[in-house]
Write a protein that holds these residues in place. Structure first.
Motif: not given
Lengths: 99, 146
Positions: B53-66
C-alpha cells in the motif's frame, strides 16, 4: 555466404524482433498530483491496477483501499471490462477510482 | 587643548566607522532561493514482483518469469509543486517496451511505482528500466525474464 544470404539473414533477425504492442502499464504514487492551474473538467482518477494470478476484486480492494468490502467501487468503474465480478483475468488493467 | 584634540579624534573615528558600515557590501547577498521547488531527488529505486500500500516493492527481484507483472518503485525526497517521474522500459539492444510517466507534487518522502504486464507473456531476455526525473536519467536497473 553470398550477399543475398546475408540480406536474408538480416531479414530473419528483423522478423525475430518481439512485439510489445500489447504491453499494459500503470503507476501510482503516495504523492498527490499537482494542483490544477486552470479550469479543468472533472477527470477519472489516474490510478490503475494490473490483475495478477490469484487476484479477486475484494483482494484488489483490500490492496488499494485497505478494505475488501469496497470491491464494488472497482467493479462499477470497470463495467466495460468486467462482465462478471467473479471473473477477472491476469493482465487486465483496471481503473481504481478514488475511495 | 590636548583634551579637545582627543575629543575631536574620537568624533572623527566614530564618523569614519559609521561611513564604513553604511557602505554597500562589495558582493551583495544572493537572492533567496525560490521556494524549494527543485529540491526533489530520487533516493532509491527497487525492482520487484509486487508493491504494498505504501508503493514500495515487497518482493524485490531482478529475475522474472514471462507471466509476471514487473514493478519499479521510485523513492523521492523533497518538495515540489510539479515533478515528473518517468519509467522507460527497454528490451535487449534498446527496443522500446513501454514508457509511462507520472507528475507529482511531493511534500517530503514519496514513493511512486510503475508497472508493466504483458498478457501474452514476456519474451525471454534482458531488459532495462530507466528512471527519469524531470527529463534527466537518475537510475537504470537491469533485469532478466527467463
Amino acid at each position: 555466404m553470398g550477399i543475398f544470404d546475408r540480406f536474408k539473414g538480416n531479414e530473419d533477425k528483423n522478423e525475430a524482433k518481439p512485439d510489445f504492442s500489447g504491453v499494459q502499464s500503470g503507476g501510482s504514487s503516495t504523492a498527490a498530483p499537482p494542483a490544477p492551474t486552470g479550469p479543468v473538467a472533472a477527470t477519472a482518477a489516474g490510478r490503475t491496477y494490473v490483475v495478477v494470478k490469484g487476484d479477486s476484486l475484494s483482494k484488489i480492494a483490500k490492496h488499494e483501499y485497505g478494505d475488501p468490502n469496497k470491491w464494488r467501487a472497482i467493479y462499477e468503474a470497470n463495467r466495460d471490462l468486467i462482465k462478471d465480478p467473479d471473473l477477472i483475468y491476469p493482465g487486465q488493467l483496471l481503473n481504481i477510482p478514488e475511495p | 587643548m590636548r583634551h579637545h584634540s582627543r575629543v575631536l579624534t574620537a568624533v572623527l573615528l566614530v564618523a569614519a566607522l559609521g561611513t564604513a558600515c553604511s557602505r554597500p557590501s562589495a558582493s551583495p547577498a544572493p537572492a533567496p532561493a525560490p521556494a524549494a521547488d527543485t529540491a526533489v531527488r530520487v533516493t532509491d529505486v527497487d525492482l520487484g514482483r509486487a508493491v504494498g500500500l505504501d508503493k514500495r516493492v515487497t518482493d524485490k527481484s531482478d529475475s522474472f518469469t514471462p507471466s509476471e507483472t514487473i514493478y519499479v518503485s521510485v523513492r523521492t525526497e523533497g518538495s515540489a509543486s510539479n515533478a515528473t517521474l518517468k519509467a522507460r522500459w527497454t528490451y535487449e539492444g534498446g527496443q522500446l517496451v513501454q514508457e509511462s510517466s507520472r507528475t507529482i507534487a511531493p511534500t517530503g518522502t514519496a514513493v511512486t511505482e510503475f508497472h508493466i504486464a504483458k498478457p501474452g507473456g514476456w519474451p525471454k531476455g534482458s531488459y532495462k528500466v530507466e528512471v527519469f526525473l524531470d527529463g534527466n536519467t537518475v537510475e537504470t536497473e537491469s533485469f532478466k525474464v527467463g
